[in-house]
Design an enzyme around this catalytic site. Structure first.
Site, short mmCIF file in Angstrom:
data_model
loop_
_atom_site.label_atom_id
_atom_site.label_comp_id
_atom_site.label_asym_id
_atom_site.label_seq_id
_atom_site.Cartn_x
_atom_site.Cartn_y
_atom_site.Cartn_z
N ASP A 66 15.23 -1.56 -21.97
CA ASP A 66 15.41 -2.52 -23.70
C ASP A 66 14.49 -1.82 -24.63
O ASP A 66 13.57 -1.53 -25.15
CB ASP A 66 14.70 -3.49 -23.66
CG ASP A 66 14.52 -4.45 -24.87
OD1 ASP A 66 15.50 -4.35 -26.31
OD2 ASP A 66 14.37 -5.76 -24.41
N ASP A 87 14.15 -14.17 -30.88
CA ASP A 87 13.89 -12.96 -31.10
C ASP A 87 13.45 -12.19 -32.25
O ASP A 87 13.89 -12.09 -33.08
CB ASP A 87 15.28 -11.93 -30.50
CG ASP A 87 15.56 -10.28 -30.71
OD1 ASP A 87 14.04 -10.32 -30.26
OD2 ASP A 87 16.43 -9.63 -30.81
N GLU A 111 11.17 -9.89 -23.22
CA GLU A 111 12.70 -9.29 -23.25
C GLU A 111 13.57 -8.59 -22.32
O GLU A 111 14.66 -10.17 -22.70
CB GLU A 111 12.47 -8.62 -24.77
CG GLU A 111 12.04 -9.03 -26.15
CD GLU A 111 11.13 -8.00 -27.47
OE1 GLU A 111 11.55 -7.12 -27.18
OE2 GLU A 111 10.52 -8.23 -28.06
N LYS A 133 5.15 -6.47 -36.58
CA LYS A 133 4.51 -6.28 -35.06
C LYS A 133 4.69 -4.92 -34.63
O LYS A 133 4.01 -5.23 -33.64
CB LYS A 133 6.95 -5.72 -34.26
CG LYS A 133 6.32 -6.92 -32.81
CD LYS A 133 7.59 -7.13 -32.44
CE LYS A 133 7.66 -7.60 -31.16
NZ LYS A 133 9.64 -7.59 -30.67
#
Lengths: 171, 612
Positions: free
Chosen positions: B205, B24, B183, B84
């Site tokens: 999420d 992850d 994800e 990211k």
């Protein structure tokens, strides 16, 4: 590759028909993806991976086409080698009159939303849709692809009308 | 080769087991885990959550993870966080998004944003690859094995460029990517297997930098995504910045602190407030406090954005509120208890957070890795969708959609193009990803130049362009001119960032160390792969080789198989690879026959009643 050459009805082993049982189609897609999804070949050779990607894509494409009434009828015409000439126009006067009335209605509803009027016309459009589908089915029975093609244009309009009316109703 | 996933549970094949992990790669923290009958999360200094932080010291040294946080010293190093958020973005994108991250970015060649430290340039891919390499080394050291492959998770709403960038970062870190996994889908997998629930679910999420929502149906072993939506620039970071703004409005003395420090205090307040009415902290003798009602006011605009996205995803799934069994919370930001309360009220269903929201994504990725590698024989299938529509630029700067979002993937679509002018020999196709009408409001994935078009009158040539989206959601394009059958006429120009050849060069640069280690490792990999091929093929031949093959064909395959077995005795990876290749080539027609036969037995003659 035999699988990739199959037409979508053969791929899912269902008879060529204007109506398709959605549940049956969904189930068959799941079974085929369970066998051919690229994840099932993550350890495979490049050749297997490539085949799996092609077959899995073909299955999803078939699902999309057979799962949608317009695409499905177009597809039936296509596999029967009917020349779908987009330039041909509809010359059914009653139908054209009907669509002119509809666009006037849509315009007035746009200015003044009346749910009761929408419901009345929604009901009307749905019944026209149903009749058109029945007509297409009987044309298909008698291999009259020209008539199917004519009615398909109408079907597109009715579906568009219904979607617009539902959208207006929900605002 | 898997040859239709033959498995013989009676026969132990432990030596064929691969060491695979789920990763992850998060905005704030990353995790690496494996799943072999149970979940193992590899820790860094006893912490399972590994900060996605890279510190570059002035002498050129790097620290990653926990040590990067501890060793960051403003005078001697540069600390890079939340990298990211700029993955796969151009310099112009970042300017337009007005990101508040204080990364020292400069514009490099081809609009690629880079961080310039001591005259060395680092792209987001470089930095992410350092994080991935660190994760890989942690797991390899713990297991004392070299890694065979990884499933890496990405936000469901990542576009093609962001996915490619993630894959390239992994390649640079020497990681074999088995699959990019969305994800929320990873979370659903972990949740579905743990709970054995079936029905329709929403995965909410909310991570450090991204927000994703997916609507899925779970049934025995099949996880089918119906729709997905999100915002790749909406996360806990935005909450931190909103608190920073509030703090600066209310505590003037904070203005003398650096933004990064104020953000640290903002985060501390947010995290400490979780189950309290108010929280106070002391900063150099000054006290600052945050009450929960102020906090709610600060975060409401951000939460409302997420709820709007949930509504859009639900609409796109063609389900309604009453169809939803549970909402599953994923991501560290869902620790804010208001989210659970509001969602429960809005959807009147159970909102679940019983699996640790920080770990559930890595957990799912690790399960998928073990399934893909063949270690785990559980019959699991993930069916995902394309998050953003794909189109081509047409006249007037408009985007014409070729594949609509939420289409199940993999999928291939064909579009036919032609020329505008007599004798035109080139055609430029700009591939667009996004929902908006105008090309300028979407992302350009790259320009494809079709060359050597045969000279004909305008409208004469027919050029079929195939858009193939794979299971990772990544696009590849191929083109054929149908009147001549010329198919090798495509040239790809990425809109910005790195081209395929840039990446290969970078990989080569990073590989020229430790030659002998590399050689040994390669031999080992080839032997393991060779054994797998032999195992799979023998199983297949045992089960139907005599039915599907003539004695002559059977012998031809057996001969190549024998040669491969023999080659395993030598420490020559090239020889083994060559023999593997021979076996695979000679059995290609057999693979096809098996696939064709399996479709017949799957579908033929089965009515709906037999299947259900």
């Amino acid at each position: 590759m035999d699988i990739l050459k199959k037409n979508f009805f053969e791929l899912f082993n269902i008879g060529i028909s204007v109506d398709v049982n959605k549940l049956e189609l969904d189930e068959k897609v799941k079974i085929l993806q369970g066998q051919f999804h690229p994840d099932k070949y993550a350890n495979g050779s490049d050749f297997e991976k490539r085949l799996a990607l092609q077959i899995s894509s073909h299955v999803n494409d078939g699902h999309k086409v057979l799962g949608d009434i317009i695409l499905r009828i177009e597809y039936i015409l296509k596999i029967n080698n009917f020349n779908m000439d987009e330039s041909k126009t509809i010359n059914d006067i009653d139908f054209l009159q009907e669509q002119i009335e509809y666009s006037e209605l849509a315009e007035s509803l746009g200015e003044n939303l009346d749910k009761e009027i929408i419901d009345v016309h929604l009901l009307k459009a749905k019944s026209l849709l149903k009749t058109t589908i029945e007509n297409i089915k009987s044309s298909f029975e008698s291999n009259d692809y020209e008539a199917m093609w004519q009615d398909l244009s109408k079907l597109r309009f009715y579906i568009k009308n219904i979607n617009e009316l539902i959208k207006m109703r929900n605002t | 080769m898997s040859l239709l996933q033959i498995s013989d549970p009676a026969k132990s094949n432990d030596d064929l087991k691969k060491f695979v992990v789920g990763i992850d790669l998060g905005t704030t923290n990353s995790l690496i885990a494996s799943y072999d009958s149970q979940l193992i999360i590899y820790d860094d200094n006893d912490s399972e959550l590994i900060p996605s932080v890279v510190t570059i010291h002035n002498n050129g040294d790097l620290s990653v993870g926990e040590t990067a946080v501890i060793n960051s010293d403003n005078n001697k190093s540069t600390c890079l966080t939340s990298i990211k958020r700029i993955m796969g973005l151009s310099y112009t994108d970042i300017q337009n998004l007005n990101l508040k991250d204080d990364l020292p970015l400069i514009k490099s060649d081809n609009d690629l944003p880079c961080i310039n430290i001591n005259n060395k340039k680092y792209s987001a891919i470089d930095i992410s690859s350092k994080i991935l390499l660190h994760l890989r080394e942690l797991a390899e050291t713990k297991e004392n094995k070299s890694l065979d492959g990884a499933v890496i998770t990405v936000p469901a709403y990542f576009n093609d460029i962001q996915r490619q960038a993630t894959k390239n970062a992994a390649k640079l870190a020497g990681i074999n990517v088995l699959r990019l996994l969305n994800e929320p889908t990873a979370a659903a997998l972990a949740y579905g297997l743990e709970s054995n629930e079936t029905g329709s679910f929403i995965i909410y999420d909310f991570g450090g930098g991204t927000f994703d929502v997916s609507v899925l149906t779970l049934e025995k072993g099949i996880f089918k995504v119906l729709s997905t939506d999100g915002n790749t620039h909406l996360g806990g970071d935005d909450i931190d910045y909103a608190i920073v703004d509030w703090l600066l409005d209310n505590y003037a003395f904070l203005k003398k602190y650096k933004p990064i420090e104020i953000k640290k205090y903002a985060r501390l307040l947010k995290e400490s407030l979780v189950d309290k009415k108010s929280i106070s902290i002391d900063i150099d003798g000054n006290s600052i406090s945050l009450f929960d009602n102020d906090f709610l006011k600060i975060i409401t605009p951000i939460l409302d954005k997420t709820f709007d996205i949930v509504k859009n995803a639900l609409d796109a799934s063609n389900l309604s509120k009453k169809d939803i069994k549970n909402i599953i919370l994923v991501g560290g930001s869902t620790r804010i208890h208001y989210i659970k309360n509001i969602l429960e009220k809005k959807f009147s269903c159970n909102v679940l957070n019983d699996i640790d929201p920080d770990k559930v994504v890595a957990h799912g990725a690790a399960i998928q890795a073990s399934v893909l590698s063949g270690n785990n024989k559980e019959n699991i299938l993930l069916l995902d969708v394309l998050p953003l529509s794909l189109g081509v630029e047409t006249y007037g700067g408009l985007s014409e959609k070729v594949i609509l979002r939420n289409t199940p993937i993999p999928i291939k679509l064909r579009k036919t193009f032609t020329t505008f002018k007599d004798g035109q020999s080139k055609l430029l196709i700009n591939i667009i990803q996004g929902e908006r009408e105008l090309v300028s409001d979407c992302n350009s994935l790259g320009e494809f130049i079709l060359k050597d078009i045969p000279s004909m009158v305008a409208g004469g040539p027919r050029i079929d362009v195939d858009f193939q989206i794979d299971a990772d959601g990544i696009l590849s394009v191929s083109a054929t001119e149908t009147t001549t059958g010329n198919s090798s006429m495509i040239e790809v120009k990425p809109s910005y960032g790195l081209s395929e050849s840039d990446i290969s060069r970078m990989i080569e640069d990073s590989n020229n160390s430790a030659e002998t280690d590399m050689r040994l490792r390669r031999v080992n990999e080839s032997i393991v792969e060779g054994k797998r091929v032999i195992y799979a093929l023998e199983q297949a031949l045992d089960s139907d080789g005599r039915d599907l093959l003539s004695p002559d064909e059977y012998n031809r395959i057996s001969d190549e198989l024998g040669a491969l077995k023999l080659s395993l005795n030598d420490d020559d990876s090239e020889l083994i690879d060559e023999k593997i290749n021979c076996v695979e080539k000679v059995s290609e027609f057999y693979v096809e026959r098996r696939m064709n036969r399996s479709i017949k037995s799957l579908i033929a003659g089965k009515g709906i009643d037999d299947i259900l």
